[in-house]
Design an enzyme around this catalytic site. Structure first.
Site: not given
Ligand code: NDP
Ligand code: 2IT
Length: 453
Positions: A133, A173
């Site tokens: 990460k 992420d």
């Molecule tokens: P994004 O950046 O696309 O979206 C995250 C959103 O959530 C942002 O708009 C952020 O706003 C908001 N946010 C942060 N804190 C809060 C809160 N307390 N309440 C409500 N909204 C909030 O990120 P992702 O969708 O990619 O990631 C979301 C989650 O999924 C994370 O935990 C990530 O680790 C996980 N994840 C992502 C993967 C991927 O492929 N993208 C894969 C697996 C897991 P702000 O920036 O203002 O805080």
């Molecule tokens: O938390 C996660 O699994 C991710 N942000 C995706 C990682 C990846 O290598 O696609």
């Protein structure tokens, strides 16, 4: 005295005391490790073939941690300095693999928790990927397109030294999506003069995989579908609370609609939206607009769609729903939120974010015996599709959206089955136990065969 403790004769408390002593000031990392060792230490005690190798002691120590300076110049001509990180945690089963997070809260504790979880998550996908990460405390909020580009380029000017298609393959992420991956890929290509699968989540025109943007959210819903099926239930006609409004929330909302469910909430750091008419069609695409605005607020949704209400400073878990999908960030769903969901008759909680539910909230769900899955199982579809992108890059070929989706679906079904095998508690499946043990076993077997080095 050796600082290595012998898990074989230890209890969880002693092991955790040692982890805390060796890694002070890293509460998220401690939390993630505790959730795993609580299940895995008893398993090792019952399975002597895993004793004597210091497996857990080695697993909680990253192979290496890179920290570096990222200097860049903003639109006003002022020099900015951010911290950059890449943690290569464990490569027993494949090259280090895991996302990059750009958010002002990023620190070593958060990235170590994410990197540690990634080892077991990637193991669960059945694909050959180790855990890593990285990221930066860069805040994308309010930055111009050019500033984002300059930052990504500066970040890659250092990161490129540590990564490679056979060594370590970063992805997105929080705060890192297709746009940022594109800018970083461009700089990597310029610095190394190679065009290789060193990042995933790339644009379709230069090696990206169809369905990667949708994959995490789709996977969360596929996993929840399998959990619901064990109780003879489905998404059809169910109301669903989603938190967040980013990449994962977007994909989940799309797939819930495909399966006949109704998404009634999304949320941001400013509060949550309740839309009783359902978040579907163009409203889902509007989520992308909100996200790309770099303002990080969901409130404008209620101005655009007056049938919805915005609850400032509140979380969606107070809404009465059948299913909850936390897709925002770590520790966003606490004990009182879990109690509220249970009281309101929620039957299933599937994590899209990494570690969104606190341990106290998880205990509430498990006590109430509702269907609950930890992120390392239910959000593994994102990294699994990254794994499929790596395969396509190696083949120099691309699969159709249907082929990728079918493989993703199969992987999520397999992860669910594997969790059921290891988490079976008679009348209840403990998906936390199932995911941790199933993920651990593959990594442990690989580590034993490769020796201590
Ligand atoms: P994004 O950046 O696309 O979206 C995250 C959103 O959530 C942002 O708009 C952020 O706003 C908001 N946010 C942060 N804190 C809060 C809160 N307390 N309440 C409500 N909204 C909030 O990120 P992702 O969708 O990619 O990631 C979301 C989650 O999924 C994370 O935990 C990530 O680790 C996980 N994840 C992502 C993967 C991927 O492929 N993208 C894969 C697996 C897991 P702000 O920036 O203002 O805080
Ligand atoms: O938390 C996660 O699994 C991710 N942000 C995706 C990682 C990846 O290598 O696609």
């Amino acid at each position: 005295m050796s600082t290595l403790l012998n898990t074989d004769v230890l209890n969880v408390q002693d092991f955790m005391n040692n982890v805390k002593q060796r890694n002070p000031g890293q509460p998220e990392f401690h939390q993630a490790v505790h959730e795993v060792v609580e299940e895995v230490i008893p398993y090792i005690k019952d399975n002597p073939q895993y004793q004597g190798y210091g497996l857990l002691e080695r697993l909680v120590e990253p192979d290496r941690v890179f920290m570096f300076k990222v200097s860049w110049v903003n639109d006003l001509g002022k020099v900015q300095v951010n911290k950059g990180y890449r943690i290569q945690f464990n490569n027993a089963i494949g090259p280090y693999k895991g996302g990059l997070r750009f958010h002002p809260t990023v620190n070593l504790s958060i990235l170590k928790f994410l990197g540690f979880e990634q080892i077991l998550k990637n193991s669960l996908t059945t694909l050959p990927m180790g855990g890593g990460k990285g990221g930066s405390d860069f805040d994308p909020k309010g930055k111009s397109e050019n500033e984002v580009m300059r930052f990504c380029q500066a970040f890659m000017q250092e990161l490129y030294k540590f990564i490679g298609p056979e060594t370590d393959v970063p992805a997105g992420d929080i705060g890192v999506g297709g746009r940022e991956i594109g800018y970083m890929y461009g700089m990597y290509k310029k610095l190394t003069d190679t065009h290789v699968g060193v990042l995933t989540g790339k644009g379709l025109e230069f090696g990206g995989s169809l369905n990667r943007p949708e994959a995490t959210g789709y996977g969360v819903v596929y996993f929840a579908k399998e959990m619901l099926a064990t109780k003879g239930e489905s998404f059809e006609g169910k109301s669903v609370a989603i938190s967040g409004f980013g990449n994962v929330a977007w994909g989940a909302a799309k797939k819930v609609n495909d399966l006949g469910g109704k998404v009634v909430t999304i949320s941001g750091p400013d509060g949550y939206i309740y839309d009783p008419t359902g978040i579907s069609g163009e409203k889902i695409e509007y989520m992308l607009e909100l996200r790309f605005s770099n303002n990080d607020i969901v409130a404008p949704y209620a101005e655009r769609y007056p049938e919805a209400t915005f609850f400032a400073g509140k979380k969606p878990w107070e809404a009465k729903v059948d299913i909850a999908l936390p897709c925002a960030t770590q520790n966003e769903l606490q004990k009182a939120d879990a109690e509220s969901l249970v009281k309101n008759g929620c039957i299933c909680v599937s994590e899209g974010a990494n570690m969104p539910c606190t341990p106290e909230a998880v205990a509430v769900f498990q006590h109430a015996k509702l269907l609950y899955s930890p992120g390392k199982a239910s959000n593994a579809g994102g990294v699994a599709t990254s794994g499929l992108e790596m395969s396509q890059n190696s083949l120099r070929f691309s699969w159709s959206a249907e082929e990728v989706d079918e493989k993703l679906h199969r992987i999520m079904v397999d992860i669910h089955e594997n969790c059921m095998v290891h988490g079976n508690k008679g009348d209840y499946t403990d998906y936390v136990k199932g995911a941790n043990i199933a993920g651990f076993v593959k990594v442990a077997n690989a580590m034993i065969q490769q020796g201590v080095y």
